[in-house]
Scaffold this motif. Sequence first.
Motif: not given
Lengths: 298, 550
Positions: A10, A95, A132, B329-335, B362
């Motif tokens: 990650y 991800v 998430y 999920l196809l995004a990094v939440p923090e980014q 999100l």
Amino acid sequence: MIRFTVIGGYLGAGKTTLLNRILTKEKGVRYALLINDFGEINIDAKLIESQTDSQINLTNGCVCCTLVDGFHDAIDQLCHLQPPPEHIIVEASGVADVSNLAQYGYAPNLALDGVLVLADAETVREKADDKYVATTVRRQLAAADIIILNKTDLVSEETLGKRIDWLTTTFPGATLINTEFGEVPTSLLFDVHAAMKPDDLHQADHEHYVTWKFELSQPTTREALEGFISQLPTTVIRAKGFAGQVSGSDLLVQVVGKRREIREVEGNQTGILITAIGLESQLDCSILDDLRERVFGT
Amino acid sequence: MITIFSAKKIRTMNPSNPEATHIAVRDGSILGVGSLDEVSGWGEYQLDDTFADKVIVPGFVEAHAHVMAGGMMMLPYLGYFDRPRADGTTAKGIKSYDQLIEMLKAEDERLEDPNEQIVAVGFDPIYFADQPRLTCHHLDQVSNTRPIYLHHASGHLATVNTPMLKVNNITRELRVEGLGRDAEGELDGELREPPAMTLCKSGYNVFQFTNSTEQALRDFAALARNAGITTCTDLAGSAILAPKLYDMTTRVTSEAAFPMRLVQYNIPAMPGKAADFSEIAERVVELRRNNSDKFRSPGIKFVLDGSIQGFSALIKEPGYFSGEDHGQLLAVPEQLKDWLLPFHKAGLNIHMHCNGNKTQDLALETIEAILCEAPRPDHRHTITHAQLTTQAQLRKMAKLGLCANFFANHIWFWGDQHYDITVGPERANQIEPCASAIREGISFSIHSDAGVTPLGSLHTMWCAVNRTTPSGRILGELEKISAAEALKAVTIGAAYQMHLDDEIGSLEAGKKADFAILDDDPLTVDPMAIRDIGVWGTVLGGKRFKAANR
């Protein structure tokens, strides 16, 4: 056969640091790296031989590419480089489903070497329960042959102990390496040849690992060999060897963390020769001696 | 030169002037909408009575489709439901394996070269859940010499026959997990996910290649025209990833005979992958500068998760009703905020694919953060698909100024599966919550996601109005909307979320003369007959474009 490794983990787990180390430190093996973004890596300009929008050729023979199309096309292009790379290393996005990516390594011209997943000692536990990304992070760790628990300097000894306990119980079987600054001997992680010839390892890496060797002049059986490798402790990072069978073709043994394979190969081995390596701080060779004695009676 | 079109009725979708009988056009734009008397004062004109017995509505605006909808229908079609082809004919749906084999046998006989492979599309095993999986043994009944490759509707699977395995050297020794096997470990011809599918290079490549051809784009436009669509999105455009296709698209759309306006929202990078998004935003601004009459690039598309029927959408608790959760999920939440911000700041319109409502949480959190950092009134960013949007999410979307683009066609194509298998009765009944969106004051559109489902705005309207499934179930009475509201969604509602509502989407003085020409009035026919209304074709920029079957 071109060897194939997937590096996952990650955001913030240290993939980039590890990639930079591969690109700048390794000599002699032609690695082809498929990475997420050129912006993130830091290649010394002196090392760059030539560069296009999607490919950097390094003076040490390595090639670094970014993904512009699907994985299949990118990997296919790397396989057709001249000269072809010896080892393809794919950086998965933060991800990505690494177990799915690893499947490309089973294509006819490739040999899947292993799946390495980095975990940030500070945040991995929290991310594994995140609204998430919980399933994403857990799926990645579950797919790892080797989990590299990174940034251990940023947590207390107590926390580190908890992380290790949690990882070993939640993702049993995977080899766990603790490190700071992604400082794992890269030749140990990727270069099976160098790992089998410890003298070729870099001096700096040399201090970190220990080699265990096992030679026997009699042939064995597949069952005995399977029993042996299935009981190897998870502190063995890599093992490789050949064995002659009492009847039938020779056997090739390859271990990368929890990935343990025996394949039939052509040859005329009369005995067994197996080398295992791990980190000096983690691998207790007397366990291997005991195991050898239990399985092979010697 | 002024042309005045007469019609039995004109539905303008301009609430201030909703109905008319005549519409005057000059240089591709509308001069006036009203009675003949009201619109004839602009000067000498020619009266065009072609549509005197037709109903004119604004040209339909399809807010979520893909050029591959044209490409896939160039290939033999094996989907469960009937589907139109660009030439105006209909490819019949396949309801049984026998039909499938029969259909492929006909294709086999049609081909002269015995080695030419068959690559077919549209097969979906979800409609054959009560049967054993389709295998190479079924396909070998078609031919045990000619290679055959079936690309499934989901895009995640393929089924091939034994000759196809052979020509690609796919043997039982290969250890790729996605290779389907029988109880004895023999390959059964099913290939799951790209690492296995791409082993079958010859078949996979044909499918990919067909979708990026010039003919795919032309057929896509023809399919749109046949359905009364005058503006159609290509919502996963490749101008960033494959610039050559952009040049081809520019050339083809500039032809006078090209019957559609194409609005392209490009994919900035492979989904889930970080990139230099600031640079890409600059590139999209550059593309926007090249906007032409029939080719626009108003924004960017982010794919944030998978699909519900593929169990790869990220959905909120209590999760999937049955089946294994493969939420991706196809995004990094923090980014994600940093990924979106450059586009937002550049004044671009962001469309976010959220099939699952957890992904949508999100997206909403991220948009809120972006708006706090860089306030921008009237951004019209859009959640596309938005299938499982909750009431709380609708309330938040209204506050954030977000638009919704609901995948209304799902109600028909997978409604029963959502009820029985994926999300269960309660949530299936609230899927594509159009009526709730109206209650919360959210501007929305409804879409086909063609080629996932066929292009056809009347069909999409029909889904949102009737919420009927193939088994006869009504999926959520309280989320039904009126035909007028549905028509709004596929015209001005769609135009609004692309910032094109001052040009298209309604019939008003000064706007483009883009019409859909219908045999009947969708607002007065029996609601169940909306999808059966005949389409004569379109008028685009004042020019008539007749459907292929007229």
